[in-house]
Motif scaffolding. Structure first.
Motif, PDB file in Angstrom:
ATOM      1  N   GLN A  68       0.836  -1.213   0.000  1.00  0.00           N
ATOM      2  CA  GLN A  68       0.000   0.000   0.000  1.00  0.00           C
ATOM      3  C   GLN A  68       0.865   1.254   0.000  1.00  0.00           C
ATOM      4  OE1 GLN A  68      -3.700  -1.701   2.734  1.00  0.00           O
ATOM      5  NE2 GLN A  68      -2.425  -0.115   3.569  1.00  0.00           N
ATOM      6  N   ASN A  69       2.021   1.148   0.764  1.00  0.00           N
ATOM      7  CA  ASN A  69       2.952   2.268   0.911  1.00  0.00           C
ATOM      8  C   ASN A  69       2.254   3.542   1.407  1.00  0.00           C
ATOM      9  OD1 ASN A  69       5.509   3.311   0.888  1.00  0.00           O
ATOM     10  ND2 ASN A  69       5.396   4.022  -1.237  1.00  0.00           N
ATOM     11  N   LYS A  70       1.352   3.348   2.395  1.00  0.00           N
ATOM     12  CA  LYS A  70       0.647   4.472   3.031  1.00  0.00           C
ATOM     13  C   LYS A  70       0.961   4.418   4.516  1.00  0.00           C
ATOM     14  CE  LYS A  70      -3.679   4.820   0.468  1.00  0.00           C
ATOM     15  NZ  LYS A  70      -5.110   4.556   0.572  1.00  0.00           N
ATOM     16  N   GLU A  71       0.676   5.495   5.220  1.00  0.00           N
ATOM     17  CA  GLU A  71       0.901   5.511   6.664  1.00  0.00           C
ATOM     18  C   GLU A  71       0.040   4.440   7.355  1.00  0.00           C
ATOM     19  OE1 GLU A  71      -0.608   8.953   8.798  1.00  0.00           O
ATOM     20  OE2 GLU A  71       1.354   9.125   9.760  1.00  0.00           O
ATOM     21  N   CYS A  72       0.684   3.547   8.100  1.00  0.00           N
ATOM     22  CA  CYS A  72      -0.034   2.480   8.821  1.00  0.00           C
ATOM     23  C   CYS A  72       0.505   2.385  10.242  1.00  0.00           C
ATOM     24  CB  CYS A  72       0.204   1.128   8.153  1.00  0.00           C
ATOM     25  SG  CYS A  72      -0.511   0.974   6.524  1.00  0.00           S
ATOM     26  N   HIS A  73      -0.257   1.721  11.092  1.00  0.00           N
ATOM     27  CA  HIS A  73       0.216   1.514  12.473  1.00  0.00           C
ATOM     28  C   HIS A  73      -0.244   0.136  12.936  1.00  0.00           C
ATOM     29  CE1 HIS A  73       1.688   3.877  16.128  1.00  0.00           C
ATOM     30  NE2 HIS A  73       1.493   2.636  16.579  1.00  0.00           N
ATOM     31  N   ILE A  74       0.689  -0.610  13.519  1.00  0.00           N
ATOM     32  CA  ILE A  74       0.373  -1.938  14.073  1.00  0.00           C
ATOM     33  C   ILE A  74       0.511  -1.854  15.590  1.00  0.00           C
ATOM     34  CG2 ILE A  74       1.077  -4.370  14.193  1.00  0.00           C
ATOM     35  CD1 ILE A  74       2.251  -4.030  11.350  1.00  0.00           C
ATOM     36  N   VAL A  75      -0.546  -2.269  16.294  1.00  0.00           N
ATOM     37  CA  VAL A  75      -0.537  -2.256  17.762  1.00  0.00           C
ATOM     38  C   VAL A  75      -0.629  -3.701  18.257  1.00  0.00           C
ATOM     39  CG1 VAL A  75      -1.698  -1.447  19.846  1.00  0.00           C
ATOM     40  CG2 VAL A  75      -1.684   0.007  17.796  1.00  0.00           C
ATOM     41  N   ASN A  76       0.423  -4.176  18.908  1.00  0.00           N
ATOM     42  CA  ASN A  76       0.419  -5.529  19.451  1.00  0.00           C
ATOM     43  C   ASN A  76       0.114  -5.483  20.947  1.00  0.00           C
ATOM     44  OD1 ASN A  76       1.145  -6.518  16.926  1.00  0.00           O
ATOM     45  ND2 ASN A  76       3.336  -6.349  17.368  1.00  0.00           N
ATOM     46  N   VAL A  77      -0.849  -6.291  21.375  1.00  0.00           N
ATOM     47  CA  VAL A  77      -1.215  -6.275  22.799  1.00  0.00           C
ATOM     48  C   VAL A  77      -0.422  -7.373  23.512  1.00  0.00           C
ATOM     49  CG1 VAL A  77      -3.068  -6.402  24.480  1.00  0.00           C
ATOM     50  CG2 VAL A  77      -3.487  -5.336  22.246  1.00  0.00           C
ATOM     51  N   ALA A  78       0.558  -6.951  24.311  1.00  0.00           N
ATOM     52  CA  ALA A  78       1.322  -7.880  25.152  1.00  0.00           C
ATOM     53  C   ALA A  78       0.770  -7.766  26.562  1.00  0.00           C
ATOM     54  CB  ALA A  78       2.809  -7.554  25.093  1.00  0.00           C
ATOM     55  N   SER A  79       1.619  -7.473  27.550  1.00  0.00           N
ATOM     56  CA  SER A  79       1.189  -7.415  28.955  1.00  0.00           C
ATOM     57  C   SER A  79       2.407  -7.040  29.782  1.00  0.00           C
ATOM     58  CB  SER A  79       0.688  -8.807  29.375  1.00  0.00           C
ATOM     59  OG  SER A  79       0.573  -8.902  30.772  1.00  0.00           O
ATOM     60  N   ILE A  80       2.175  -6.606  31.008  1.00  0.00           N
ATOM     61  CA  ILE A  80       3.294  -6.451  31.948  1.00  0.00           C
ATOM     62  C   ILE A  80       3.973  -7.811  32.140  1.00  0.00           C
ATOM     63  CG2 ILE A  80       1.675  -6.606  33.900  1.00  0.00           C
ATOM     64  CD1 ILE A  80       5.056  -4.818  33.917  1.00  0.00           C
ATOM     65  N   ALA A  81       3.194  -8.891  31.904  1.00  0.00           N
ATOM     66  CA  ALA A  81       3.765 -10.250  31.972  1.00  0.00           C
ATOM     67  C   ALA A  81       4.828 -10.461  30.895  1.00  0.00           C
ATOM     68  CB  ALA A  81       2.661 -11.297  31.820  1.00  0.00           C
ATOM     69  N   GLY A  82       4.947  -9.525  29.957  1.00  0.00           N
ATOM     70  CA  GLY A  82       5.985  -9.597  28.934  1.00  0.00           C
ATOM     71  C   GLY A  82       7.319  -9.037  29.416  1.00  0.00           C
TER      72      GLY A  82
END
Ligand code: NAD
Length: 281
Positions: free
Chosen positions: A132-146
Motif C-alpha cells: 500500500q505504501n501508506k501511513e499504517c500503524h500496528i498495535v500488538n497487545v502484550a502485557s506487563i507479563a511480557g
C-alpha cells in the motif's frame, strides 16, 4: 497516524474486553471497522454496537492461530474496504498452573493464539501494508507479563515476552526498511475483562482430559489469584485511551499501569547486577 477518520482498522479478539473497547473507539473516530474473533455469538453483539455508532463494519469469524483464517480475514477486508491502515493484534488467552503441570495442549493453545496469532498476522498484513505504501500503524497487545516472570501463569508470560521482543524486532525492521509503518506494544497490568474465562474459547481438540494435572489444586489456587486480579483491574476504556494517545505520537511502549515500571526496573537491575531474581510476591 494523526487522522483516523475513514481509515480501515482491523481488531482481532474484537468480541470482548479490550478488543471490543478498541473497536468502539475506532468507530467513534469514524473509521471503517473490521471485527475478527473466534467467538461468533459475542462477535455479533460487538457488531451491533459498532453498527449503532453509524460506521461501516465487517465481522469475520477468525481463529488467529490458523494461518488460513488470517488470510481469509485479509481477503475479506481488502474486498470490502480495499486497504488496512490500523491493525490491532489483540486476541489472547491465558491458562495458569505450574510450568511442569501444564499439559502439551495448554502450551499449544496459549502459544497458538498469543504467539502464532501474531506471527500469522504479521506474515499476512505487513506485506499488504508495504505494498500500500501508506501511513499504517500496528498495535500488538502484550502485557506487563511480557517484562516480568509470573509464577503460576508461565505459558502466558512466555508468550507475552515473545510478543514484546517480536514487536521490538518489527519496529527495528520497519526503520531499516524505511517503511511508513509504525509499531506499538501495549503492556497492561490487570484489566477488568473476560480474560480469566479464556477457557470458554478453547478449541475441543486442545481440551485437557479430566484426569490431567492441569485440573489439580495448584491450578485452582492460581486461577483464583488471576481471577481476583482481573476483576480488580482498570477498565478496558482506560487502556484504549492510552493507546489512542500513543498512536499519533508514534509511541512504541505503552505502559498503562505506571506502578508496573517498578517491577520492570527491578528486573533490569537484577539482570545488570547479575543478582538472582527478586521475589516480589
Ligand atoms: N485483562 C487483563 O488483565 C490483561 C492484561 C494484560 C494484557 N491483556 C491482553 O489483552 C488482550 C485482550 O484480552 P482481554 O483481557 O480483553 O480478554 P477477553 O477474554 O475479554 O477478550 C479476548 C478476546 O479474544 C478472543 N479470542 C480467543 N481466542 C481467539 C482466537 N484463537 N482467535 C481469535 N480470537 C480469539 C476471545 O473470544 C475474546 O473475544 C489479550 O491479548 C490479553 O492477553 C489482558
Amino acid at each position: 497516524m494523526k487522522v483516523f477518520k475513514d481509515k480501515v482498522a482491523i481488531i482481532t479478539g474484537a468480541a470482548s474486553g479490550i478488543g471490543s473497547a478498541i473497536a468502539e473507539r475506532c468507530a467513534y473516530e469514524g473509521m471503517k471497522v473490521v471485527l475478527a474473533d473466534i467467538d461468533e455469538g459475542a462477535l455479533r453483539n460487538t457488531e451491533k454496537v459498532i453498527k449503532s455508532i453509524g460506521v461501516e463494519t465487517l465481522s469475520v469469524r477468525c481463529d488467529v492461530s490458523k494461518e488460513n483464517d488470517i488470510r481469509v480475514l485479509a481477503e475479506k477486508t481488502l474486498e470490502a474496504f480495499g486497504e488496512v491502515c490500523l491493525l490491532f493484534n489483540n486476541a489472547g488467552v491465558a491458562t495458569g498452573t505450574l510450568l511442569w503441570e501444564n499439559t502439551t495442549a495448554d502450551w499449544q493453545w496459549v502459544l497458538g493464539v498469543n504467539l502464532w496469532g501474531l506471527i500469522n498476522s504479521t506474515k499476512t498484513f505487513v506485506p499488504i501494508m508495504l505494498k500500500q505504501n501508506k501511513e499504517c500503524h500496528i498495535v500488538n497487545v502484550a502485557s506487563i507479563a511480557g517484562f516480568t516472570a509470573c509464577p503460576g501463569n508461565g505459558i502466558y508470560s512466555v508468550s507475552k515476552h515473545a510478543i514484546v521482543n517480536f514487536s521490538e524486532t518489527l519496529y527495528y525492521e520497519m526503520k531499516l526498511a524505511n517503511a511508513p509503518i509504525d509499531v506499538s506494544v501495549v503492556c497492561p497490568g490487570f484489566v477488568n475483562t473476560q480474560l480469566m474465562n479464556s477457557e470458554r474459547n478453547r478449541p475441543s481438540d486442545l481440551m485437557n482430559s479430566l484426569d490431567s494435572t492441569s485440573y489439580g489444586p495448584q491450578k485452582q489456587m492460581f486461577e483464583k489469584i488471576f481471577h481476583d486480579g482481573v476483576l480488580s483491574g482498570i477498565s478496558p476504556e482506560q487502556v484504549v485511551e492510552e493507546i489512542f494517545q500513543a498512536i499519533p505520537n508514534k509511541k512504541f511502549y505503552i505502559l498503562t499501569h505506571k506502578e508496573s515500571k517498578d517491577l520492570i526496573r527491578k528486573r533490569m537491575e537484577d539482570i545488570l547486577n547479575e543478582n538472582n531474581p527478586t521475589i516480589y510476591f
